[in-house]
Design an enzyme around this catalytic site. Structure first.
Site, PDB file in Angstrom:
ATOM      1  N   PRO A  13       0.899  -1.066   0.257  1.00 33.72           N
ATOM      2  CA  PRO A  13      -0.303   0.310   0.286  1.00 33.72           C
ATOM      3  C   PRO A  13       1.197   1.656  -0.343  1.00 33.72           C
ATOM      4  O   PRO A  13       1.636   1.410   0.664  1.00 33.72           O
ATOM      5  CB  PRO A  13      -1.261   0.110   1.103  1.00 33.72           C
ATOM      6  CG  PRO A  13      -0.215  -0.958   1.875  1.00 33.72           C
ATOM      7  CD  PRO A  13       0.768  -2.156   1.324  1.00 33.72           C
ATOM      8  N   ASN A  14       0.543   2.357  -0.341  1.00 33.10           N
ATOM      9  CA  ASN A  14       0.617   3.455  -0.987  1.00 33.10           C
ATOM     10  C   ASN A  14       1.868   3.438  -1.893  1.00 33.10           C
ATOM     11  O   ASN A  14       2.452   5.020  -2.151  1.00 33.10           O
ATOM     12  CB  ASN A  14       0.906   4.516   0.181  1.00 33.10           C
ATOM     13  CG  ASN A  14      -0.288   4.728   1.643  1.00 33.10           C
ATOM     14  OD1 ASN A  14      -1.226   4.795   0.905  1.00 33.10           O
ATOM     15  ND2 ASN A  14      -0.305   3.861   2.489  1.00 33.10           N
ATOM     16  N   ARG A  21       5.248  10.952  -2.980  1.00 30.73           N
ATOM     17  CA  ARG A  21       5.013  10.421  -1.298  1.00 30.73           C
ATOM     18  C   ARG A  21       6.069  10.499  -0.396  1.00 30.73           C
ATOM     19  O   ARG A  21       6.739   9.792  -0.723  1.00 30.73           O
ATOM     20  CB  ARG A  21       4.611   8.734  -0.879  1.00 30.73           C
ATOM     21  CG  ARG A  21       4.412   8.509   0.174  1.00 30.73           C
ATOM     22  CD  ARG A  21       3.932   7.313   0.431  1.00 30.73           C
ATOM     23  NE  ARG A  21       4.156   7.092   1.515  1.00 30.73           N
ATOM     24  CZ  ARG A  21       4.244   5.931   1.971  1.00 30.73           C
ATOM     25  NH1 ARG A  21       4.817   4.529   0.791  1.00 30.73           N
ATOM     26  NH2 ARG A  21       4.251   4.534   3.230  1.00 30.73           N
ATOM     27  N   TYR A  26      11.365   9.150   1.302  1.00 31.03           N
ATOM     28  CA  TYR A  26      11.286   8.037   0.500  1.00 31.03           C
ATOM     29  C   TYR A  26      11.946   8.275  -1.127  1.00 31.03           C
ATOM     30  O   TYR A  26      11.925   7.311  -2.310  1.00 31.03           O
ATOM     31  CB  TYR A  26       9.653   7.226   0.314  1.00 31.03           C
ATOM     32  CG  TYR A  26       9.296   6.601   2.253  1.00 31.03           C
ATOM     33  CD1 TYR A  26       9.389   5.263   1.960  1.00 31.03           C
ATOM     34  CD2 TYR A  26       7.935   7.219   1.511  1.00 31.03           C
ATOM     35  CE1 TYR A  26       8.879   5.063   2.850  1.00 31.03           C
ATOM     36  CE2 TYR A  26       7.404   6.775   3.144  1.00 31.03           C
ATOM     37  CZ  TYR A  26       7.916   5.836   3.638  1.00 31.03           C
ATOM     38  OH  TYR A  26       7.031   5.113   4.882  1.00 31.03           O
ATOM     39  N   ASN A  77       8.219  -5.419  -0.762  1.00 33.61           N
ATOM     40  CA  ASN A  77       7.966  -4.601   0.130  1.00 33.61           C
ATOM     41  C   ASN A  77       6.803  -4.267   0.619  1.00 33.61           C
ATOM     42  O   ASN A  77       5.406  -3.988  -0.252  1.00 33.61           O
ATOM     43  CB  ASN A  77       8.620  -3.451  -0.669  1.00 33.61           C
ATOM     44  CG  ASN A  77       8.287  -2.082  -0.029  1.00 33.61           C
ATOM     45  OD1 ASN A  77       7.882  -2.090   1.559  1.00 33.61           O
ATOM     46  ND2 ASN A  77       8.544  -0.644   0.175  1.00 33.61           N
ATOM     47  N   ALA A  80       3.005  -1.045   4.737  1.00 40.76           N
ATOM     48  CA  ALA A  80       2.505  -1.182   6.098  1.00 40.76           C
ATOM     49  C   ALA A  80       2.203  -2.178   6.565  1.00 40.76           C
ATOM     50  O   ALA A  80       2.622  -2.512   7.992  1.00 40.76           O
ATOM     51  CB  ALA A  80       1.378   0.257   5.990  1.00 40.76           C
ATOM     52  N   GLU A 101      12.783  -9.501   1.437  1.00 37.04           N
ATOM     53  CA  GLU A 101      11.223  -7.935   2.490  1.00 37.04           C
ATOM     54  C   GLU A 101      12.737  -6.568   2.176  1.00 37.04           C
ATOM     55  O   GLU A 101      13.443  -6.615   2.802  1.00 37.04           O
ATOM     56  CB  GLU A 101      11.548  -8.462   3.816  1.00 37.04           C
ATOM     57  CG  GLU A 101      10.747  -7.058   4.895  1.00 37.04           C
ATOM     58  CD  GLU A 101      10.469  -7.830   6.137  1.00 37.04           C
ATOM     59  OE1 GLU A 101      11.094  -8.814   6.287  1.00 37.04           O
ATOM     60  OE2 GLU A 101      10.898  -5.841   7.145  1.00 37.04           O
ATOM     61  N   HIS A 103      12.865  -2.613   2.093  1.00 37.19           N
ATOM     62  CA  HIS A 103      12.314  -1.138   2.426  1.00 37.19           C
ATOM     63  C   HIS A 103      13.048  -0.376   2.026  1.00 37.19           C
ATOM     64  O   HIS A 103      14.263  -0.664   2.268  1.00 37.19           O
ATOM     65  CB  HIS A 103      11.554  -1.228   3.894  1.00 37.19           C
ATOM     66  CG  HIS A 103      10.667  -2.132   4.737  1.00 37.19           C
ATOM     67  ND1 HIS A 103      10.289  -1.844   4.900  1.00 37.19           N
ATOM     68  CD2 HIS A 103      11.238  -2.951   5.080  1.00 37.19           C
ATOM     69  CE1 HIS A 103       9.169  -2.740   4.986  1.00 37.19           C
ATOM     70  NE2 HIS A 103      10.453  -4.235   5.178  1.00 37.19           N
ATOM     71  N   ARG A 110      13.039   4.092  12.566  1.00 36.63           N
ATOM     72  CA  ARG A 110      12.229   5.505  12.664  1.00 36.63           C
ATOM     73  C   ARG A 110      10.800   5.271  13.789  1.00 36.63           C
ATOM     74  O   ARG A 110      11.453   5.088  15.036  1.00 36.63           O
ATOM     75  CB  ARG A 110      11.141   4.867  10.789  1.00 36.63           C
ATOM     76  CG  ARG A 110      12.547   5.629   9.572  1.00 36.63           C
ATOM     77  CD  ARG A 110      11.198   5.048   8.436  1.00 36.63           C
ATOM     78  NE  ARG A 110      10.149   6.313   8.788  1.00 36.63           N
ATOM     79  CZ  ARG A 110       9.309   5.944   7.703  1.00 36.63           C
ATOM     80  NH1 ARG A 110       9.442   4.708   7.167  1.00 36.63           N
ATOM     81  NH2 ARG A 110       8.379   6.788   7.350  1.00 36.63           N
TER      82      ARG A 110
HETATM   83  C1  DQA Z   1       8.734   1.189   3.805  1.00 36.56           C
HETATM   84  C2  DQA Z   1       8.103   0.899   5.381  1.00 36.56           C
HETATM   85  C3  DQA Z   1       6.903   1.055   6.225  1.00 36.56           C
HETATM   86  O1  DQA Z   1       7.065   1.439   7.479  1.00 36.56           O
HETATM   87  C4  DQA Z   1       6.034   2.352   5.421  1.00 36.56           C
HETATM   88  O2  DQA Z   1       4.864   1.346   5.913  1.00 36.56           O
HETATM   89  C5  DQA Z   1       5.921   2.729   3.788  1.00 36.56           C
HETATM   90  C6  DQA Z   1       7.484   1.729   3.271  1.00 36.56           C
HETATM   91  C7  DQA Z   1       9.391   1.330   3.125  1.00 36.56           C
HETATM   92  O3  DQA Z   1       9.521   1.021   2.161  1.00 36.56           O
HETATM   93  O4  DQA Z   1      10.513   2.140   3.566  1.00 36.56           O
HETATM   94  O5  DQA Z   1       4.639   1.622   3.493  1.00 36.56           O
HETATM   95  O6  DQA Z   1       7.756  -0.329   3.305  1.00 36.56           O
END
Ligand code: DQA
Length: 152
Positions: A13-14, A21, A26, A77, A80, A101, A103, A110
């Site tokens: 998501p997002n 964003r 990011y 990725n 959240a 995994e 990020h 964070r």
């Molecule tokens: C994320 C880190 C997560 O905590 C966050 O909710 C994201 C992006 C990252 O790529 O740094 O949406 O996965």
């Protein structure tokens, strides 16, 4: 799984909003840009790569399930969902496809709620904090592992 090795990149998501964003966290690279970089690198490395993004937990679960017997590796990725989706964790455990995994940000540096990943215990490993390079590093590692025939 004979023939060309296949890697699936799943973004949660997002991440479709990357580029606009919270660029201070990011970066300003869009998801399309990241996918282009990965596609180019995959071509050089001689592997097939496919991409999936969804804001919906169940769709990600379904993609992980469908990867069984089709993909050699998943680069994930989960955004959240990383921090609370037992459904995604269980899907990873169920399918026997190795997962890296990813990020962009360093989740451990964070907010407290981002420090914990419920998927971390069921993936091969976690790469975080390197921005776009987190994805590139994950692809490179996946290809090294595939060439070595190693799931560990
Ligand atoms: C994320 C880190 C997560 O905590 C966050 O909710 C994201 C992006 C990252 O790529 O740094 O949406 O996965």
């Amino acid at each position: 799984m004979e023939g060309t090795k296949k890697i699936l990149v799943i973004n949660g998501p997002n991440l479709n909003l990357l580029g606009t964003r919270e660029p201070e966290i990011y970066g300003s690279t869009t998801l399309a840009d990241i996918n282009d970089l990965l596609r180019n690198r995959a071509e050089k490395l001689g592997v097939e790569i496919n991409f999936f993004q969804s804001n919906i937990e169940g769709e990600i679960v379904t993609q992980i399930q469908k990867a069984r017997g089709v993909y050699n590796f998943i680069l994930l990725n989960a955004a959240a969902f990383t921090h609370y989706s037992i459904a995604i964790r269980d899907a990873i455990s169920a399918v026997n496809v190795p997962v890296i995994e990813i990020h962009l940000s360093n989740i451990h540096a964070r907010e407290e709620f981002r420090h914990h990943s419920v998927i971390a215990p069921v993936v091969m490993g976690q790469i975080c904090g390197f921005g776009v390079e987190s994805y590139i590093a994950a692809l490179d590692i996946a290809v090294i592992k595939i060439r070595r025939g190693s799931k560990k």
